[in-house]
Design a protein around this motif. Structure first.
Motif, PDB file in Angstrom:
ATOM      1  N   ASP A 212       0.820  -1.210   0.000  1.00 64.60           N
ATOM      2  CA  ASP A 212       0.000   0.000   0.000  1.00 64.60           C
ATOM      3  C   ASP A 212       0.855   1.262   0.000  1.00 64.60           C
ATOM      4  OD1 ASP A 212      -2.727  -0.461  -0.246  1.00 64.60           O
ATOM      5  OD2 ASP A 212      -2.914  -1.148   1.824  1.00 64.60           O
ATOM      6  N   LYS A 213       2.065   1.132   0.504  1.00 69.71           N
ATOM      7  CA  LYS A 213       2.958   2.292   0.590  1.00 69.71           C
ATOM      8  C   LYS A 213       3.725   2.502  -0.714  1.00 69.71           C
ATOM      9  CE  LYS A 213       3.680   0.808   5.364  1.00 69.71           C
ATOM     10  NZ  LYS A 213       4.662   0.186   6.286  1.00 69.71           N
ATOM     11  N   TRP A 214       3.666   1.540  -1.608  1.00 74.35           N
ATOM     12  CA  TRP A 214       4.450   1.624  -2.842  1.00 74.35           C
ATOM     13  C   TRP A 214       3.864   2.662  -3.791  1.00 74.35           C
ATOM     14  CZ3 TRP A 214       5.709  -4.114  -4.541  1.00 74.35           C
ATOM     15  CH2 TRP A 214       6.449  -4.728  -3.509  1.00 74.35           C
ATOM     16  N   GLU A 215       4.730   3.288  -4.552  1.00 77.05           N
ATOM     17  CA  GLU A 215       4.275   4.217  -5.592  1.00 77.05           C
ATOM     18  C   GLU A 215       5.266   4.217  -6.737  1.00 77.05           C
ATOM     19  OE1 GLU A 215       5.612   8.177  -3.436  1.00 77.05           O
ATOM     20  OE2 GLU A 215       3.594   7.683  -2.777  1.00 77.05           O
ATOM     21  N   GLY A 216       4.885   4.880  -7.830  1.00 79.98           N
ATOM     22  CA  GLY A 216       5.762   4.976  -8.990  1.00 79.98           C
ATOM     23  C   GLY A 216       6.133   3.627  -9.568  1.00 79.98           C
ATOM     24  N   SER A 217       7.438   3.422  -9.777  1.00 81.13           N
ATOM     25  CA  SER A 217       7.914   2.181 -10.401  1.00 81.13           C
ATOM     26  C   SER A 217       7.650   0.960  -9.533  1.00 81.13           C
ATOM     27  CB  SER A 217       9.415   2.280 -10.690  1.00 81.13           C
ATOM     28  OG  SER A 217      10.142   2.450  -9.488  1.00 81.13           O
ATOM     29  N   GLN A 218       7.457   1.172  -8.229  1.00 82.48           N
ATOM     30  CA  GLN A 218       7.163   0.040  -7.346  1.00 82.48           C
ATOM     31  C   GLN A 218       5.820  -0.604  -7.691  1.00 82.48           C
ATOM     32  OE1 GLN A 218       7.743   2.216  -3.544  1.00 82.48           O
ATOM     33  NE2 GLN A 218       9.114   0.542  -2.981  1.00 82.48           N
ATOM     34  N   LEU A 219       4.905   0.198  -8.229  1.00 86.41           N
ATOM     35  CA  LEU A 219       3.606  -0.359  -8.636  1.00 86.41           C
ATOM     36  C   LEU A 219       3.767  -1.346  -9.781  1.00 86.41           C
ATOM     37  CD1 LEU A 219       1.246   2.741  -8.329  1.00 86.41           C
ATOM     38  CD2 LEU A 219       1.267   0.691  -6.901  1.00 86.41           C
ATOM     39  N   ASN A 220       4.776  -1.120 -10.629  1.00 90.12           N
ATOM     40  CA  ASN A 220       5.042  -2.083 -11.695  1.00 90.12           C
ATOM     41  C   ASN A 220       5.522  -3.408 -11.111  1.00 90.12           C
ATOM     42  OD1 ASN A 220       4.344  -0.520 -13.942  1.00 90.12           O
ATOM     43  ND2 ASN A 220       6.325   0.523 -13.932  1.00 90.12           N
ATOM     44  N   THR A 221       6.282  -3.336 -10.034  1.00 93.85           N
ATOM     45  CA  THR A 221       6.699  -4.556  -9.341  1.00 93.85           C
ATOM     46  C   THR A 221       5.485  -5.285  -8.770  1.00 93.85           C
ATOM     47  OG1 THR A 221       8.819  -3.542  -8.766  1.00 93.85           O
ATOM     48  CG2 THR A 221       8.148  -5.480  -7.497  1.00 93.85           C
ATOM     49  N   ALA A 222       4.549  -4.514  -8.203  1.00 92.57           N
ATOM     50  CA  ALA A 222       3.320  -5.112  -7.663  1.00 92.57           C
ATOM     51  C   ALA A 222       2.527  -5.797  -8.771  1.00 92.57           C
ATOM     52  CB  ALA A 222       2.468  -4.040  -6.983  1.00 92.57           C
ATOM     53  N   LYS A 223       2.505  -5.186  -9.954  1.00 95.81           N
ATOM     54  CA  LYS A 223       1.779  -5.779 -11.078  1.00 95.81           C
ATOM     55  C   LYS A 223       2.460  -7.073 -11.539  1.00 95.81           C
ATOM     56  CE  LYS A 223       0.091  -1.316 -12.765  1.00 95.81           C
ATOM     57  NZ  LYS A 223       0.076  -0.367 -13.893  1.00 95.81           N
ATOM     58  N   GLU A 224       3.780  -7.088 -11.525  1.00 93.14           N
ATOM     59  CA  GLU A 224       4.496  -8.321 -11.870  1.00 93.14           C
ATOM     60  C   GLU A 224       4.177  -9.437 -10.886  1.00 93.14           C
ATOM     61  OE1 GLU A 224       8.719  -7.807 -12.277  1.00 93.14           O
ATOM     62  OE2 GLU A 224       8.523  -7.616 -14.454  1.00 93.14           O
ATOM     63  N   ILE A 225       4.118  -9.081  -9.614  1.00 91.90           N
ATOM     64  CA  ILE A 225       3.781 -10.072  -8.578  1.00 91.90           C
ATOM     65  C   ILE A 225       2.372 -10.604  -8.810  1.00 91.90           C
ATOM     66  CG2 ILE A 225       3.331 -10.386  -6.108  1.00 91.90           C
ATOM     67  CD1 ILE A 225       5.569  -8.291  -5.606  1.00 91.90           C
ATOM     68  N   LEU A 226       1.434  -9.704  -9.079  1.00 94.84           N
ATOM     69  CA  LEU A 226       0.049 -10.105  -9.356  1.00 94.84           C
ATOM     70  C   LEU A 226      -0.019 -11.036 -10.553  1.00 94.84           C
ATOM     71  CD1 LEU A 226      -3.085  -9.742  -8.995  1.00 94.84           C
ATOM     72  CD2 LEU A 226      -2.894  -7.812 -10.586  1.00 94.84           C
ATOM     73  N   ALA A 227       0.601 -10.641 -11.657  1.00101.51           N
ATOM     74  CA  ALA A 227       0.549 -11.430 -12.889  1.00101.51           C
ATOM     75  C   ALA A 227       1.182 -12.800 -12.682  1.00101.51           C
ATOM     76  CB  ALA A 227       1.251 -10.683 -14.020  1.00101.51           C
ATOM     77  N   TYR A 228       2.314 -12.830 -11.974  1.00 99.04           N
ATOM     78  CA  TYR A 228       3.008 -14.102 -11.731  1.00 99.04           C
ATOM     79  C   TYR A 228       2.158 -15.030 -10.866  1.00 99.04           C
ATOM     80  CZ  TYR A 228       6.532 -17.457 -10.239  1.00 99.04           C
ATOM     81  OH  TYR A 228       7.214 -18.616  -9.994  1.00 99.04           O
ATOM     82  N   GLU A 229       1.616 -14.506  -9.778  1.00 99.28           N
ATOM     83  CA  GLU A 229       0.847 -15.335  -8.845  1.00 99.28           C
ATOM     84  C   GLU A 229      -0.401 -15.919  -9.511  1.00 99.28           C
ATOM     85  OE1 GLU A 229       1.509 -16.334  -5.742  1.00 99.28           O
ATOM     86  OE2 GLU A 229       3.474 -15.397  -5.880  1.00 99.28           O
ATOM     87  N   LEU A 230      -1.098 -15.111 -10.298  1.00 93.97           N
ATOM     88  CA  LEU A 230      -2.330 -15.600 -10.923  1.00 93.97           C
ATOM     89  C   LEU A 230      -2.035 -16.562 -12.068  1.00 93.97           C
ATOM     90  CD1 LEU A 230      -4.667 -12.475 -10.859  1.00 93.97           C
ATOM     91  CD2 LEU A 230      -4.241 -14.208  -9.121  1.00 93.97           C
ATOM     92  N   THR A 231      -0.975 -16.301 -12.827  1.00 91.18           N
ATOM     93  CA  THR A 231      -0.599 -17.231 -13.896  1.00 91.18           C
ATOM     94  C   THR A 231      -0.164 -18.562 -13.301  1.00 91.18           C
ATOM     95  OG1 THR A 231       0.133 -15.339 -15.231  1.00 91.18           O
ATOM     96  CG2 THR A 231       0.832 -17.523 -15.960  1.00 91.18           C
ATOM     97  N   LYS A 232       0.525 -18.521 -12.157  1.00 92.30           N
ATOM     98  CA  LYS A 232       0.924 -19.758 -11.475  1.00 92.30           C
ATOM     99  C   LYS A 232      -0.301 -20.537 -11.016  1.00 92.30           C
ATOM    100  CE  LYS A 232       2.798 -19.578  -7.329  1.00 92.30           C
ATOM    101  NZ  LYS A 232       3.771 -19.405  -6.208  1.00 92.30           N
TER     102      LYS A 232
END
Length: 408
Positions: free
Chosen positions: A279-299
């Motif tokens: 929740d504290k992440w912003e900017g480029s960190q949100l792209n990291t959050a999106k990678e985590i989301l995409a990876y977890e759901l694809t798995k």
């Protein structure tokens, strides 16, 4: 934190019939619950994803899921969320779709050793006698009350068929049968199913004098209030032959910044403490959050190996390095190059990046097309067999749509 508290914290629960009883049942692993899936296509899609994840969460806590395949209700069609009547399907198509659902659900739900059940309501609905339904079931439903249901109100202006009007009765009858045959004491579903679910609890109370419970989960909506899981080319499917693991990964990798934390809470099994930190992440960190989301759901849907391959390919594509072997591709044959070359507009149509030649022409003229990271603006541009076979030929439209072109 109890299971019920976690469902609340993840933003999943919308409405419940009796919160204290439902808490007791699911927290102690005593819920025998069902969720219905009408086989309107040959694959489940992202719209079903949250229901499958909920079934997995509840099963892990010791509750018993019943996956109800709507082979019978699919003959009628659910009017919920619809502005028109669903297309009628043959019994052969419905059976084929049911078989496809069973295979996909097994990735989420453990059906071994009686830990879960899969049943088809065609087994009891198709043999019903019409007069018996009117007398034994229809007598317990008020038409006035049914017409106040949201799923019917939104159809009244354009016309609601008598066929669809019966859907609530059929879904209610499902709950009644499952209660008697398997001790099913709860029904879960999307929030647009609330009226249908209440019909089931009321039928059980009237016919059997027993209590059963219903809980709806919030629909997966983006920040603009639209259902997630749709793209310009259609639904995002769980079948890898309809939506590739890479495209599935990319769908979640490209969600809006305002939606990524909500999707992580509602759909993944990551600890809430870890998500709260994001929740504290912003900017480029949100792209990291999106990678985590995409990876977890694809798995979850396609397995860890496909998730790794999709993530590596996506990173390679946008960094300009590494292997791109797992990205979406289209294969051309010599017949696609009748005079030894193929024009760019034809390539766009062939690859699915444009639905027509006119759309492809506009995309080129507007500067939205690149080949191997070089923008192309000349609509007469063509490529020979050597151009395609000698290079890693990546055709790209805009920032997020791309296709690898392979010459057989």
């Amino acid at each position: 934190m109890t299971l019920y508290d976690e469902l609340v914290a993840r933003g999943l629960i919308a409405q419940v019939t009796d919160e204290s009883e439902i808490k007791e049942l699911i927290n102690t692993g005593k819920a025998i619950f069902y969720i219905g899936f009408d086989p309107t296509a040959d694959s489940l899609h992202v719209g079903h994803f949250m229901a499958l994840c909920l079934m997995k969460r509840l099963q892990l806590a010791g509750n018993k899921p019943i996956a109800l395949i709507g082979g019978g209700t699919a003959m009628i069609g659910d009017p919920s969320g619809r502005t028109d009547m669903r297309q009628m399907m043959t019994t052969e198509i419905i059976q084929h779709n049911c078989d496809c659902f069973k295979k996909q659900m097994s990735r989420f739900i453990d059906f071994s050793n009686g830990k879960a059940m899969m049943v088809n309501n065609a087994d009891w609905l198709l043999g019903l006698n019409y007069i018996d339904v009117l007398r034994e079931v229809g007598a317990h439903f008020s038409v006035n009350r049914m017409l106040t249901a949201e799923c019917y109100k939104q159809r009244m202006e354009k016309g609601l068929s008598f066929l669809e009007f019966n859907y609530m009765i059929m879904q209610s009858y499902d709950f009644y049968v499952l209660y008697q045959k398997y001790g099913c004491n709860m029904q879960f579903g999307g929030d647009d199913q609330w009226s249908n679910m209440l019909g089931g609890t009321e039928l059980i109370r009237r016919k059997l004098g027993k209590d059963a419970y219903a809980m709806t989960i919030n629909l997966l909506l983006n920040s603009e209030g639209n259902k997630m899981g749709k793209t310009q080319s259609g639904a995002v499917w769980l079948d890898p032959n309809k939506t590739s693991p890479f495209d599935f990964y990319q769908y979640w990798r490209n969600v809006a910044d305002s939606d990524v934390l909500k999707c992580l809470r509602m759909l993944t099994f990551l600890p809430l403490e870890q998500i709260d930190e994001m929740d504290k992440w912003e900017g480029s960190q949100l792209n990291t959050a999106k990678e985590i989301l995409a990876y977890e759901l694809t798995k979850l849907v396609h397995g860890e190996e496909e998730a790794e391959k999709s993530q590596n390919s996506a990173r390679a594509l946008f960094s300009g390095s590494g292997s791109r072997t797992d990205m979406p591709s289209v294969t051309l044959t010599s017949s696609d190059l009748p005079e030894g070359s193929i024009d760019l507009i034809s390539l766009l149509v062939k690859s699915g990046l444009a639905s027509s030649r006119s759309e492809g022409r506009r995309a080129i003229e507007q500067g939205g097309i690149s080949v191997n990271n070089e923008k192309v603006t000349d609509i007469k541009t063509a490529y020979t067999a050597e151009n395609i076979s000698d290079n890693e030929f990546i055709l790209k439209r805009g920032k997020k749509k791309f296709m690898k072109i392979i010459l057989q």
